[in-house]
Motif scaffolding. Structure first.
Motif, PDB file in Angstrom:
ATOM      1  N   LEU A 111       0.838  -1.194   0.000  1.00  0.00           N
ATOM      2  CA  LEU A 111       0.000   0.000   0.000  1.00  0.00           C
ATOM      3  C   LEU A 111       0.873   1.243   0.000  1.00  0.00           C
ATOM      4  CD1 LEU A 111      -2.864   1.112   0.056  1.00  0.00           C
ATOM      5  CD2 LEU A 111      -2.783   1.036   2.557  1.00  0.00           C
ATOM      6  N   GLU A 112       1.998   1.187   0.712  1.00  0.00           N
ATOM      7  CA  GLU A 112       2.919   2.334   0.745  1.00  0.00           C
ATOM      8  C   GLU A 112       3.505   2.588  -0.643  1.00  0.00           C
ATOM      9  OE1 GLU A 112       2.000   0.947   4.557  1.00  0.00           O
ATOM     10  OE2 GLU A 112       2.983  -0.226   2.960  1.00  0.00           O
ATOM     11  N   ASP A 113       3.794   1.515  -1.352  1.00  0.00           N
ATOM     12  CA  ASP A 113       4.274   1.632  -2.726  1.00  0.00           C
ATOM     13  C   ASP A 113       3.226   2.349  -3.576  1.00  0.00           C
ATOM     14  OD1 ASP A 113       5.617   1.278  -5.156  1.00  0.00           O
ATOM     15  OD2 ASP A 113       5.045  -0.830  -5.348  1.00  0.00           O
ATOM     16  N   TYR A 114       1.968   1.938  -3.454  1.00  0.00           N
ATOM     17  CA  TYR A 114       0.875   2.567  -4.200  1.00  0.00           C
ATOM     18  C   TYR A 114       0.759   4.052  -3.843  1.00  0.00           C
ATOM     19  CZ  TYR A 114      -3.935   3.884  -5.331  1.00  0.00           C
ATOM     20  OH  TYR A 114      -5.043   4.541  -5.797  1.00  0.00           O
ATOM     21  N   GLN A 115       0.781   4.349  -2.566  1.00  0.00           N
ATOM     22  CA  GLN A 115       0.621   5.733  -2.126  1.00  0.00           C
ATOM     23  C   GLN A 115       1.780   6.619  -2.565  1.00  0.00           C
ATOM     24  OE1 GLN A 115       0.127   4.874   2.041  1.00  0.00           O
ATOM     25  NE2 GLN A 115      -2.113   4.791   1.900  1.00  0.00           N
ATOM     26  N   GLY A 116       2.931   6.014  -2.855  1.00  0.00           N
ATOM     27  CA  GLY A 116       4.094   6.780  -3.275  1.00  0.00           C
ATOM     28  C   GLY A 116       4.196   7.003  -4.774  1.00  0.00           C
ATOM     29  N   LEU A 117       3.269   6.440  -5.549  1.00  0.00           N
ATOM     30  CA  LEU A 117       3.321   6.607  -6.999  1.00  0.00           C
ATOM     31  C   LEU A 117       2.971   8.044  -7.398  1.00  0.00           C
ATOM     32  CD1 LEU A 117       1.489   3.356  -8.179  1.00  0.00           C
ATOM     33  CD2 LEU A 117       3.959   3.751  -8.055  1.00  0.00           C
ATOM     34  N   LYS A 118       3.683   8.562  -8.386  1.00  0.00           N
ATOM     35  CA  LYS A 118       3.400   9.899  -8.914  1.00  0.00           C
ATOM     36  C   LYS A 118       2.334   9.798 -10.001  1.00  0.00           C
ATOM     37  CE  LYS A 118       6.735  11.575  -6.418  1.00  0.00           C
ATOM     38  NZ  LYS A 118       6.417  12.313  -5.180  1.00  0.00           N
ATOM     39  N   ARG A 119       1.541  10.862 -10.121  1.00  0.00           N
ATOM     40  CA  ARG A 119       0.474  10.864 -11.131  1.00  0.00           C
ATOM     41  C   ARG A 119       1.003  11.389 -12.468  1.00  0.00           C
ATOM     42  NH1 ARG A 119      -4.683   9.958  -9.183  1.00  0.00           N
ATOM     43  NH2 ARG A 119      -4.806   9.821  -6.913  1.00  0.00           N
ATOM     44  N   ASN A 120       0.539  10.747 -13.552  1.00  0.00           N
ATOM     45  CA  ASN A 120       0.949  11.183 -14.883  1.00  0.00           C
ATOM     46  C   ASN A 120       0.042  12.308 -15.385  1.00  0.00           C
ATOM     47  OD1 ASN A 120      -1.445   9.966 -15.746  1.00  0.00           O
ATOM     48  ND2 ASN A 120      -0.448   8.233 -16.720  1.00  0.00           N
ATOM     49  N   ASN A 121       0.138  12.622 -16.674  1.00  0.00           N
ATOM     50  CA  ASN A 121      -0.645  13.736 -17.225  1.00  0.00           C
ATOM     51  C   ASN A 121      -2.150  13.488 -17.191  1.00  0.00           C
ATOM     52  OD1 ASN A 121       1.719  15.121 -17.789  1.00  0.00           O
ATOM     53  ND2 ASN A 121       1.840  14.402 -19.911  1.00  0.00           N
ATOM     54  N   TRP A 122      -2.552  12.219 -17.078  1.00  0.00           N
ATOM     55  CA  TRP A 122      -3.971  11.877 -16.965  1.00  0.00           C
ATOM     56  C   TRP A 122      -4.424  11.835 -15.504  1.00  0.00           C
ATOM     57  CZ3 TRP A 122      -7.195  11.083 -21.164  1.00  0.00           C
ATOM     58  CH2 TRP A 122      -6.567  10.990 -22.403  1.00  0.00           C
ATOM     59  N   GLY A 123      -3.507  12.074 -14.599  1.00  0.00           N
ATOM     60  CA  GLY A 123      -3.843  11.993 -13.179  1.00  0.00           C
ATOM     61  C   GLY A 123      -3.835  10.577 -12.647  1.00  0.00           C
ATOM     62  N   ILE A 124      -3.213   9.649 -13.387  1.00  0.00           N
ATOM     63  CA  ILE A 124      -3.186   8.239 -12.997  1.00  0.00           C
ATOM     64  C   ILE A 124      -1.881   7.935 -12.268  1.00  0.00           C
ATOM     65  CG2 ILE A 124      -3.200   5.863 -13.845  1.00  0.00           C
ATOM     66  CD1 ILE A 124      -4.681   6.939 -16.350  1.00  0.00           C
ATOM     67  N   PRO A 125      -1.936   7.341 -11.072  1.00  0.00           N
ATOM     68  CA  PRO A 125      -0.703   6.930 -10.387  1.00  0.00           C
ATOM     69  C   PRO A 125       0.085   5.955 -11.268  1.00  0.00           C
ATOM     70  CG  PRO A 125      -2.595   6.780  -8.910  1.00  0.00           C
ATOM     71  CD  PRO A 125      -3.144   7.015 -10.285  1.00  0.00           C
TER      72      PRO A 125
END
Length: 229
Positions: A111-125
């Protein structure tokens, strides 16, 4: 007009029509429908039994929010894979199916990995290219004779009662399933499309499809419908 042109135009018109519906949708409706879809997904025996699942990471608006799905799958101890899109390496023999970019499914560690993802130009992690060095790629795993995916949760623009799906037009999921099938001796994961009620076409309306478009095994709709093929 050729058959292919007619199909492309029909898909384009349907995407535009659904986009108008989604523009009028408020965040509270998306939240409520996402909760309803989660409850139905987690009741499916195929989901409960699945050990390795792929879940798309949702855009901020216009589709079912999958944040709680990712959390649920991780809490149940499932191995979770998420989409990563990248430029395709040129094939030795390029045919008309060669894609300029393709989608792979790579592992999500926590879950920490997921929460640390940056969002792309579409707003998608989205995972970074650097992080791919330590993430499993499910197709590479299948090529090596290891376990693949048991179930895949798929987004879409529109869905219908025959379990047909209209994507955004890039063919990422259809091409991924074909590549997976080729490496897995014809086997593919159990496919679940998740839809806001505003994306579901009531009969007699239907999604226009061609011979390269994959149908789903099940569709779960935010108003409580569950359709099986």
């Amino acid at each position: 007009m050729s058959t292919n042109e007619t199909l492309r135009n029909a898909k384009r018109e349907l995407r535009a029509a659904v986009a108008k519906r989604l523009d009028a949708l408020d965040a509270e409706s998306v939240r409520e429908q996402s909760q309803a879809v989660l409850a139905l997904l987690t009741s499916l025996p195929e989901y409960r039994q699945a050990r390795r699942v792929s879940i798309y990471l949702s855009m901020p608006t216009g589709e079912i929010d999958t944040t709680a799905m990712v959390q649920d799958a991780l809490e149940r101890g499932k191995r979770v894979f998420i989409p990563f899109t990248h430029k395709a390496m040129p094939a030795p023999t390029q045919g008309e199916d060669q894609k300029p970019s393709i989608m792979d499914m790579v592992s999500l560690e926590s879950l920490e990995d997921y929460q640390g993802l940056k969002r792309n130009n579409w707003g998608i992690p989205t995972p970074t290219k650097k992080s791919l060095e330590t993430r499993e790629n499910c197709i590479d795993e299948v090529k090596a004779g290891k376990a693949g995916l048991d179930l895949i949760v798929m987004p879409g623009v529109a869905f219908d009662g025959e379990c047909r799906r209209l994507g955004h037009g890039k063919g990422y999921y259809d091409y991924f399933l074909r590549r997976y099938s080729e490496e897995a001796d014809g086997k593919v994961p159990f496919t679940v499309g998740v839809a806001l009620k505003d994306q579901f076409l009531d009969p007699p309306a239907s999604v226009p499809v061609g011979d390269k478009d994959w149908s789903l095994d099940t569709i779960i709709v935010g108003d409580g419908k569950v359709i099986r093929r």
